[in-house]
Every structure is written in C-alpha cells, then in structure tokens.
Design a protein around this motif. Sequence first.
Motif, PDB file in Angstrom:
ATOM      1  N   SER A  59       0.936  -1.218  -0.071  1.00  0.00           N
ATOM      2  CA  SER A  59      -0.032  -0.212  -0.167  1.00  0.00           C
ATOM      3  C   SER A  59       1.053   1.238  -0.094  1.00  0.00           C
ATOM      4  O   SER A  59       1.935   1.177   0.380  1.00  0.00           O
ATOM      5  CB  SER A  59      -1.077   0.067   1.225  1.00  0.00           C
ATOM      6  OG  SER A  59      -0.258  -0.105   2.468  1.00  0.00           O
TER       7      SER A  59
ATOM      8  N   ALA B  44       0.701   5.743  -1.272  1.00  0.00           N
ATOM      9  CA  ALA B  44      -0.099   7.082  -1.749  1.00  0.00           C
ATOM     10  C   ALA B  44       0.805   7.867  -2.603  1.00  0.00           C
ATOM     11  O   ALA B  44       1.940   7.990  -2.588  1.00  0.00           O
ATOM     12  CB  ALA B  44      -0.556   7.780  -0.833  1.00  0.00           C
ATOM     13  N   THR B  45       0.088   8.244  -3.727  1.00  0.00           N
ATOM     14  CA  THR B  45       0.694   9.198  -4.909  1.00  0.00           C
ATOM     15  C   THR B  45       0.872  10.670  -4.049  1.00  0.00           C
ATOM     16  O   THR B  45       0.146  10.954  -3.127  1.00  0.00           O
ATOM     17  CB  THR B  45      -0.021   9.306  -6.028  1.00  0.00           C
ATOM     18  OG1 THR B  45      -1.331   9.642  -5.910  1.00  0.00           O
ATOM     19  CG2 THR B  45      -0.131   7.754  -6.470  1.00  0.00           C
TER      20      THR B  45
ATOM     21  N   GLY C  66      -2.233  12.453  -3.349  1.00  0.00           N
ATOM     22  CA  GLY C  66      -3.021  11.982  -2.301  1.00  0.00           C
ATOM     23  C   GLY C  66      -3.881  10.686  -2.635  1.00  0.00           C
ATOM     24  O   GLY C  66      -4.726  10.202  -1.584  1.00  0.00           O
ATOM     25  N   THR C  67      -3.624  10.184  -3.879  1.00  0.00           N
ATOM     26  CA  THR C  67      -4.285   8.935  -4.240  1.00  0.00           C
ATOM     27  C   THR C  67      -3.800   7.753  -3.522  1.00  0.00           C
ATOM     28  O   THR C  67      -2.642   7.549  -3.541  1.00  0.00           O
ATOM     29  CB  THR C  67      -4.324   8.647  -5.670  1.00  0.00           C
ATOM     30  OG1 THR C  67      -4.830   9.918  -6.346  1.00  0.00           O
ATOM     31  CG2 THR C  67      -5.072   7.340  -6.280  1.00  0.00           C
ATOM     32  N   ALA C  68      -4.787   7.104  -2.739  1.00  0.00           N
ATOM     33  CA  ALA C  68      -4.210   5.648  -2.095  1.00  0.00           C
ATOM     34  C   ALA C  68      -4.322   4.630  -3.070  1.00  0.00           C
ATOM     35  O   ALA C  68      -5.494   4.316  -3.676  1.00  0.00           O
ATOM     36  CB  ALA C  68      -5.313   5.544  -0.909  1.00  0.00           C
TER      37      ALA C  68
ATOM     38  N   THR D 256      -3.778   0.360  -3.035  1.00  0.00           N
ATOM     39  CA  THR D 256      -3.720  -0.897  -2.154  1.00  0.00           C
ATOM     40  C   THR D 256      -3.387  -2.307  -3.024  1.00  0.00           C
ATOM     41  O   THR D 256      -4.364  -2.115  -4.060  1.00  0.00           O
ATOM     42  CB  THR D 256      -4.645  -1.028  -1.041  1.00  0.00           C
ATOM     43  OG1 THR D 256      -4.910   0.141  -0.301  1.00  0.00           O
ATOM     44  CG2 THR D 256      -4.450  -2.460  -0.206  1.00  0.00           C
TER      45      THR D 256
ATOM     46  N   SER E 119      -9.162   7.731  -5.408  1.00  0.00           N
ATOM     47  CA  SER E 119      -8.597   9.305  -5.535  1.00  0.00           C
ATOM     48  C   SER E 119      -9.319  10.093  -4.224  1.00  0.00           C
ATOM     49  O   SER E 119     -10.301   9.695  -3.970  1.00  0.00           O
ATOM     50  CB  SER E 119      -9.042   9.707  -6.884  1.00  0.00           C
ATOM     51  OG  SER E 119     -10.505   9.524  -7.115  1.00  0.00           O
TER      52      SER E 119
ATOM     53  N   SER F  89     -13.018   5.537  -7.403  1.00  0.00           N
ATOM     54  CA  SER F  89     -12.413   4.625  -6.916  1.00  0.00           C
ATOM     55  C   SER F  89     -12.227   3.236  -8.143  1.00  0.00           C
ATOM     56  O   SER F  89     -13.316   3.641  -8.715  1.00  0.00           O
ATOM     57  CB  SER F  89     -12.685   3.785  -5.608  1.00  0.00           C
ATOM     58  OG  SER F  89     -14.103   3.382  -5.791  1.00  0.00           O
TER      59      SER F  89
ATOM     60  N   SER G  93      -0.447   7.001 -10.391  1.00  0.00           N
ATOM     61  CA  SER G  93      -1.804   6.292 -10.344  1.00  0.00           C
ATOM     62  C   SER G  93      -2.404   6.166 -12.008  1.00  0.00           C
ATOM     63  O   SER G  93      -3.680   5.936 -12.064  1.00  0.00           O
ATOM     64  CB  SER G  93      -2.790   7.018  -9.548  1.00  0.00           C
ATOM     65  OG  SER G  93      -3.351   8.224 -10.005  1.00  0.00           O
TER      66      SER G  93
END
Length: 200
Positions: free
Chosen positions: A66, A68-69, A72-74, A76, A103, A108, A153
């Motif tokens: 996991s 994050a960019t 702030g894009t997560a 997993t 995002s 998502s 992302s």
Amino acid sequence: MARRIDNRYSRFVQWAKVIFPLAALGLLSTLFLFSRTIDPSDAIPFADIDVEQIARDQVLSSPRFSGATDDGTAITVDAASAVPDLTDPRRMNIEEVVARIESPNGRSYGITSLRARYDGNTETLELNGDVRIGTSNGYRLETETLTTNLQTSAITAPGKVFGKGPPGIIEAGAMELTGQDGTQVLVFKNGVKLIYDPKE
C-alpha cells in the motif's frame, strides 16, 4: 598342586599373548576384504541441491502493498503470493492480484488479474491474464495487459479493451486513465466502437 595351577596359568598367558593379536589382525583383514569401494560421487548425498530453486521457494504468502501518490491517491494491492526476482530484488512476480485505487475526489477503481509483475525501479505494476477493471462511476472493462504507475496512479492498457459503461457497450484498441490534482480522465483510443445503450 599350587605349582601345577601356576604352570597352567603361565601357559595360558603365553598363548594369549600370541592368539589375541593374531585374532585382531584376522578381524581387521576381514573388514578390509569385505568393505565396498567408496564412490566419490556418493560421498556428498546433497550435492545436487539447486540453489536457484531454493531462492525461487522464498514465497511471500498473502502479501499486501500500500502507498499513496503525491496528489493523495491511495493505492492498495493484495495478492495470493509473491516471489522476488532472482536478478533484481526490487522486482517481484505476483499471483492472483486485487488492486484498489482511491482518489481524493471520491472515485475508486478496482483491478483484478491472474498475475502481475512489480518493478520497484520504475514504481510500476504490470498486470497480465484476465485483467478486469471496475470503476465507481459504472465502467466494467476487460483486457489482457494493464500497466499501473504507482507514483502517478496512471493506468494504461496497450491492447484491446472490452466492456460496458454508462454510455453502453465499448470496444477499443487501447485505453488510458490519467490523473492530475485528484482528477482522472478515462480515454479510449485506436478504433473505438460504442453501442449506445443508456440502460447500461
């Protein structure tokens, strides 16, 4: 009487000094006579160990990655197993992948595939084999190969893409999902075909 017993004991001792060493020599010669020839190839029973196979057996079970960019894009990634690459420890072969991208704007994306290859040098995840993409705004797409840049992302499908979305049934030669400042743009290209059906 005592003298006769002493004579017998003395004779026994004298004979024993001769007989016991001869018997010992006889036993040693028998051991050498019946011993088998030593084969040097049999000296080390584990000489056929495959070092590369041992390295390949270093499997991670049910790993999760996991991060994050910058925007702030997560991201997993879950998998059934992962095996480090023998030539580069920053690369990894992964089986049965489930990835999720969320995002900041609330959208998502879920991605599944049979296999994937992670490259830590370029921060990319290349998914292969029955790749399926689902988006929170209603797209359900399928392709054979998909590359995800884990820094930005961005998603790229260089081959044919099939599926459904809000406009209808979609077929395209390639697809790109690019993002900037939390905004994603999905682009179909290279011979796009759309069967319009708003019910889809």
